[in-house]
Design an enzyme around this catalytic site. Sequence first.
Site, PDB file in Angstrom:
ATOM      1  N   HIS A  21      94.973  20.594 -29.575  1.00  0.00           N
ATOM      2  CA  HIS A  21      94.332  19.573 -28.750  1.00  0.00           C
ATOM      3  C   HIS A  21      93.785  20.250 -27.501  1.00  0.00           C
ATOM      4  CE1 HIS A  21      94.944  16.714 -25.228  1.00  0.00           C
ATOM      5  NE2 HIS A  21      93.965  16.151 -25.913  1.00  0.00           N
ATOM      6  N   LYS A  59      86.114   8.740 -31.799  1.00  0.00           N
ATOM      7  CA  LYS A  59      87.220   7.882 -31.404  1.00  0.00           C
ATOM      8  C   LYS A  59      87.089   6.519 -32.079  1.00  0.00           C
ATOM      9  CE  LYS A  59      89.050  10.789 -28.419  1.00  0.00           C
ATOM     10  NZ  LYS A  59      90.440  11.270 -28.479  1.00  0.00           N
ATOM     11  N   GLU A  78      99.478  16.157 -29.913  1.00  0.00           N
ATOM     12  CA  GLU A  78      99.141  16.299 -28.492  1.00  0.00           C
ATOM     13  C   GLU A  78     100.109  15.537 -27.591  1.00  0.00           C
ATOM     14  OE1 GLU A  78      95.757  13.575 -26.900  1.00  0.00           O
ATOM     15  OE2 GLU A  78      95.199  14.029 -28.970  1.00  0.00           O
ATOM     16  N   ASP A  90      89.943   9.649 -34.682  1.00  0.00           N
ATOM     17  CA  ASP A  90      91.114   9.690 -33.804  1.00  0.00           C
ATOM     18  C   ASP A  90      91.359   8.292 -33.239  1.00  0.00           C
ATOM     19  OD1 ASP A  90      93.058  10.238 -31.939  1.00  0.00           O
ATOM     20  OD2 ASP A  90      91.869  11.665 -30.782  1.00  0.00           O
ATOM     21  N   ASP A  96      99.664  21.196 -27.882  1.00  0.00           N
ATOM     22  CA  ASP A  96      99.041  20.996 -26.582  1.00  0.00           C
ATOM     23  C   ASP A  96      99.608  22.052 -25.642  1.00  0.00           C
ATOM     24  OD1 ASP A  96      97.537  18.723 -24.762  1.00  0.00           O
ATOM     25  OD2 ASP A  96      99.176  19.667 -23.675  1.00  0.00           O
ATOM     26  N   GLU A 104      93.617  11.313 -36.886  1.00  0.00           N
ATOM     27  CA  GLU A 104      94.447  11.803 -35.786  1.00  0.00           C
ATOM     28  C   GLU A 104      95.157  10.666 -35.058  1.00  0.00           C
ATOM     29  OE1 GLU A 104      93.614  14.277 -31.628  1.00  0.00           O
ATOM     30  OE2 GLU A 104      92.357  14.579 -33.387  1.00  0.00           O
TER      31      GLU A 104
END
Length: 441
Positions: free
Chosen positions: A353, A222, A303, A250, A326, A276
């Site tokens: 996701h 992240k 997602e 992401d 998702d 992402e």
Amino acid sequence: MNVSDPRITQVHTIDLRFPTSKYSIGSDAVNKDPDYSAAYCILETDSDLCGHGLTFTLGRGTELCVMAIEYLSRFVVGRRLSEITENFAAFSRQLLEDSQFRWLGPEKGVIHLAAAALINAVWDLYAKVEGKPLWLLLADMTPAQIVSAIDFRYIDDALSPNEALEILYAAKQAMPDRLKLLRAEGYQAYTTSVGWFGFSDEKIRRLAQEALADGWTYFKLKVGGEPGDDLRRGRIVREAIGWDNRLMIDANQKWGVEESIVRIRALQELQPWWMEEPTSPDDILGHARIRRETKPTRIATGEHCHNKVMFKQLMQAQAIDVCQIDSCRVAGVNENLAIILMAKKFGIPVCPHAGGVGLCEYVQHLSAFDFLYVSGTMQERVIEFVDHLHEHFVTPVDVRRGRYYMPETPGYSIEIKPDSLQTYAFPHGTYWSEELAGHLA
């Protein structure tokens, strides 16, 4: 009692919340304190079988999804399963077309999340009645049955029913060989559990090293903090996993379009396999520009895409390299079938996701369907894995050495243990009652 065609007698709903924010689990640059939660529903029938479904949330607001499920349940109570499954597309449209309730979307937000929980619960019941895991139920359906489950309104300019049939008939031919391979070798996974935003540098390093030793070769980090912090944390992961393994990053929608371009370029020294959610999930043209101006970094999103129309436009605009479906952001299995088929037509790999509550349990079935019946390949395809909360499921995912092994238990793998429902139901479950008592003491 008709076990082969049960009648749905009532829908039981639960606001289910887990206190993951205490441990920074699920934390990212935007969602810094998530309590992994779910609006959960149980379709009770006049047989011994029940259908279970949920839609994933992050705590506050789950009660809104529960209320929406309770409203939409009027469209399933009293109906036999066959009344729904014989014209599944009509059923899904009925849920989404209540003329006044639809205004609150349409086909997005709380009501779409609620529709996903109900639709997925129906599929869970359907698979249990047929005595098959959902992925195998889908694989055993004819191309015509698959297409009849899809509402092509709004997407037939990108994918017609006839084109969908051609894709399915072509893939069906070699399905037996792929089925053997899937059962023997499983499906490639990647782990997000090593790189949550709230983790310290030391914890990220330790978790990456442990995951590598456990057989993982795909990792996600992240980002979205200060530029120097993102790069430092990325270098820590790269040092731990080496350059032969793949690293995804992401930002969870943190940046605007121009900032995304600057930040992605700065992170390219990490050689990310994909970037992402760099910006708003609604900004289709923004994603297209980011993709053009940050090559060769691949852009992934999905997602938070509300519906099949958004996915259609992302593909038509050449805005993404990776399609991240998702399981319950769009309206359940039916809409995901449409998105998977569109991705095949546009040549975009589907990498779902997952994580959260039950998303790993859900999406393994969708990726198996994609491999067996649509794309026919696992190349450039992975399923996200987050190693949290699986102990609460009757049929938890089986992930070994970085690979998903498909469930054989009938259903959609989403049924949560009764004790967990009783403990974490909000606000009157055992855990939350004790938390409230502690705050008042």
